[in-house]
Design a protein around this motif. Structure first.
Motif, PDB file in Angstrom:
ATOM      1  N   VAL A   1     -34.238 -37.657  -9.731  1.00 45.04           N
ATOM      2  CA  VAL A   1     -32.930 -36.782  -8.762  1.00 45.04           C
ATOM      3  C   VAL A   1     -33.665 -36.510  -7.400  1.00 45.04           C
ATOM      4  O   VAL A   1     -32.916 -35.854  -6.670  1.00 45.04           O
ATOM      5  CB  VAL A   1     -31.635 -35.760  -9.726  1.00 45.04           C
ATOM      6  N   SER A   2     -34.060 -35.031  -8.125  1.00 44.63           N
ATOM      7  CA  SER A   2     -35.155 -34.442  -6.573  1.00 44.63           C
ATOM      8  C   SER A   2     -35.384 -34.848  -5.188  1.00 44.63           C
ATOM      9  O   SER A   2     -35.506 -34.934  -4.512  1.00 44.63           O
ATOM     10  CB  SER A   2     -36.238 -33.361  -7.425  1.00 44.63           C
ATOM     11  N   GLU A   3     -35.910 -35.928  -5.291  1.00 45.38           N
ATOM     12  CA  GLU A   3     -36.342 -37.162  -4.142  1.00 45.38           C
ATOM     13  C   GLU A   3     -35.066 -38.098  -4.008  1.00 45.38           C
ATOM     14  O   GLU A   3     -35.817 -38.581  -2.802  1.00 45.38           O
ATOM     15  CB  GLU A   3     -37.319 -37.800  -5.039  1.00 45.38           C
ATOM     16  N   ILE A   4     -33.792 -37.763  -4.577  1.00 38.61           N
ATOM     17  CA  ILE A   4     -33.242 -38.798  -3.671  1.00 38.61           C
ATOM     18  C   ILE A   4     -31.956 -38.013  -3.758  1.00 38.61           C
ATOM     19  O   ILE A   4     -30.340 -38.236  -3.581  1.00 38.61           O
ATOM     20  CB  ILE A   4     -32.870 -40.178  -4.696  1.00 38.61           C
ATOM     21  N   TRP A   5     -31.973 -36.518  -3.608  1.00 40.62           N
ATOM     22  CA  TRP A   5     -30.426 -35.615  -3.611  1.00 40.62           C
ATOM     23  C   TRP A   5     -29.562 -36.082  -2.708  1.00 40.62           C
ATOM     24  O   TRP A   5     -29.256 -35.747  -2.262  1.00 40.62           O
ATOM     25  CB  TRP A   5     -31.327 -34.635  -3.430  1.00 40.62           C
TER      26      TRP A   5
ATOM     27  N   ALA B   1     -25.817 -44.992 -10.341  1.00 43.02           N
ATOM     28  CA  ALA B   1     -26.227 -45.010 -11.495  1.00 43.02           C
ATOM     29  C   ALA B   1     -27.216 -46.559 -12.247  1.00 43.02           C
ATOM     30  O   ALA B   1     -27.544 -46.560 -13.334  1.00 43.02           O
ATOM     31  CB  ALA B   1     -24.764 -45.257 -12.557  1.00 43.02           C
ATOM     32  N   ILE B   2     -26.883 -47.636 -11.692  1.00 47.87           N
ATOM     33  CA  ILE B   2     -27.674 -48.879 -12.037  1.00 47.87           C
ATOM     34  C   ILE B   2     -28.321 -48.877 -11.422  1.00 47.87           C
ATOM     35  O   ILE B   2     -29.756 -49.834 -11.191  1.00 47.87           O
ATOM     36  CB  ILE B   2     -26.439 -50.411 -11.755  1.00 47.87           C
ATOM     37  N   THR B   3     -28.469 -48.945  -9.396  1.00 47.38           N
ATOM     38  CA  THR B   3     -29.235 -49.339  -9.401  1.00 47.38           C
ATOM     39  C   THR B   3     -31.427 -48.077  -9.302  1.00 47.38           C
ATOM     40  O   THR B   3     -32.010 -49.454  -9.155  1.00 47.38           O
ATOM     41  CB  THR B   3     -28.672 -49.816  -7.931  1.00 47.38           C
ATOM     42  N   ARG B   4     -30.579 -47.094  -9.207  1.00 50.30           N
ATOM     43  CA  ARG B   4     -31.390 -46.321  -9.517  1.00 50.30           C
ATOM     44  C   ARG B   4     -31.664 -45.891 -11.172  1.00 50.30           C
ATOM     45  O   ARG B   4     -33.457 -46.016 -11.383  1.00 50.30           O
ATOM     46  CB  ARG B   4     -31.016 -45.086  -8.748  1.00 50.30           C
ATOM     47  N   GLY B   5     -30.968 -46.191 -11.087  1.00 46.79           N
ATOM     48  CA  GLY B   5     -30.499 -45.457 -13.467  1.00 46.79           C
ATOM     49  C   GLY B   5     -31.089 -46.639 -14.271  1.00 46.79           C
ATOM     50  O   GLY B   5     -31.964 -46.108 -14.377  1.00 46.79           O
TER      51      GLY B   5
ATOM     52  N   GLN C   1     -34.798 -45.240 -15.049  1.00 49.00           N
ATOM     53  CA  GLN C   1     -34.408 -43.375 -13.895  1.00 49.00           C
ATOM     54  C   GLN C   1     -33.388 -42.281 -15.066  1.00 49.00           C
ATOM     55  O   GLN C   1     -32.202 -42.791 -14.164  1.00 49.00           O
ATOM     56  CB  GLN C   1     -34.634 -43.575 -12.632  1.00 49.00           C
ATOM     57  N   ASN C   2     -33.568 -42.519 -15.908  1.00 54.37           N
ATOM     58  CA  ASN C   2     -32.640 -41.826 -16.680  1.00 54.37           C
ATOM     59  C   ASN C   2     -32.245 -40.552 -16.416  1.00 54.37           C
ATOM     60  O   ASN C   2     -30.762 -40.563 -16.644  1.00 54.37           O
ATOM     61  CB  ASN C   2     -32.929 -41.554 -18.035  1.00 54.37           C
ATOM     62  N   ASP C   3     -32.834 -40.058 -15.910  1.00 52.39           N
ATOM     63  CA  ASP C   3     -32.020 -38.638 -14.980  1.00 52.39           C
ATOM     64  C   ASP C   3     -31.009 -39.166 -14.035  1.00 52.39           C
ATOM     65  O   ASP C   3     -29.781 -37.997 -13.899  1.00 52.39           O
ATOM     66  CB  ASP C   3     -33.320 -37.535 -14.647  1.00 52.39           C
ATOM     67  N   VAL C   4     -31.480 -40.144 -13.119  1.00 51.18           N
ATOM     68  CA  VAL C   4     -30.334 -40.335 -12.412  1.00 51.18           C
ATOM     69  C   VAL C   4     -29.111 -40.827 -13.042  1.00 51.18           C
ATOM     70  O   VAL C   4     -27.600 -40.472 -12.534  1.00 51.18           O
ATOM     71  CB  VAL C   4     -31.212 -41.292 -11.884  1.00 51.18           C
ATOM     72  N   THR C   5     -28.874 -41.702 -13.998  1.00 49.26           N
ATOM     73  CA  THR C   5     -28.139 -42.092 -14.462  1.00 49.26           C
ATOM     74  C   THR C   5     -26.962 -40.406 -15.222  1.00 49.26           C
ATOM     75  O   THR C   5     -25.817 -40.610 -14.858  1.00 49.26           O
ATOM     76  CB  THR C   5     -28.142 -43.155 -15.782  1.00 49.26           C
TER      77      THR C   5
END
Length: 226
Positions: free
Chosen positions: A12-16, A186-190, A195-199
């Motif tokens: 998340v910190s990388e794609i805020w 949530a789908i494309t990244r998480g 990347q569960n933290d993004v979801t």
């Protein structure tokens, strides 16, 4: 705070910036779709109420047609509906992909749902008040605005809150198939990149939006009821 995000939410910190953009897209879809569907849903809901058996403008044929259309569109799964009206979406906005394009199916899916909710809210208006207005010579327009919409305002706000929450869920589903927003993130990244933290963050933001919407709705109902 930055240390916490970097440690526990590294992706998340990388794609805020992308998280903020997705949040805005979700809010954009919700607000625009909610406004358009709100106006159309109220109009359709009122028509259903006044044209049903015993209504002030009883018209069985019109009511039966509209009632069946509402039932049909309410029964269609949203993903199927999005695919079904792709030509119409392209006709309206020029494309079937993206955040703005998602607004078309969101409106089409929300209007029948909201119209039925409006109908249910308005039928709870005391029939005695309506009869009193008719006996005093009130026109159908006056009865609609001064009786139905005024007396049923608390119920309208309540069902509007429910509809907004349902709409937020639909925006997440629209995002999952290319509509942008938190669902898409949530789908494309998480999900796709594990990347569960993004979801998790996308889910939390959606829940926050839902809670705020519910709180606003409850506050308005309380204010109107008093």
């Amino acid at each position: 705070m930055n240390t916490f995000i970097t440690t526990f939410l590294p992706n998340v910190s990388e794609i805020w910036d992308e998280v903020l953009q997705s949040t805005w897209e979700t809010l954009y879809m919700t607000l625009v779709s909610g406004l358009v569907a709100g106006v159309l849903g109220v109009i359709l809901g009122v028509i259903l109420v006044v044209t049903e058996d015993g209504g002030i403008l009883e018209n069985r044929h019109l009511y039966n047609v509209l009632d069946k259309l509402v039932n049909i569109f309410r029964s269609l799964p949203f993903i199927i509906l999005m695919a079904l009206i792709v030509p119409f979406t392209r006709f309206v906005v020029g494309t079937s992909i993206g955040t703005t394009a998602s607004i078309v199916p969101l409106v089409v899916a929300t209007v029948p749902f909201y119209a039925r909710q409006i109908q249910n809210a308005l039928v709870e208006v005391d029939p005695g008040v309506i009869e009193a207005a008719q006996s005093m010579g009130a026109s159908p327009g006056e009865i609609i605005f001064r009786v139905y919409l005024k007396e049923g305002l608390a119920g309208i706000i309540r069902v509007s809150s429910v509809t907004i929450i349902n709409l937020i869920g639909l925006t997440a589903m629209a995002g999952a198939i290319g509509g942008g927003g938190l669902g898409n993130l949530a789908i494309t990244r998480g999900y796709n990149r594990f990347q569960n933290d993004v979801t998790l963050v996308a889910t939390i933001i959606i829940l926050i939006i839902v809670f705020i919407s519910q709180a606003i709705g409850n506050a308005l109902v309380k204010k109107v009821s008093h």
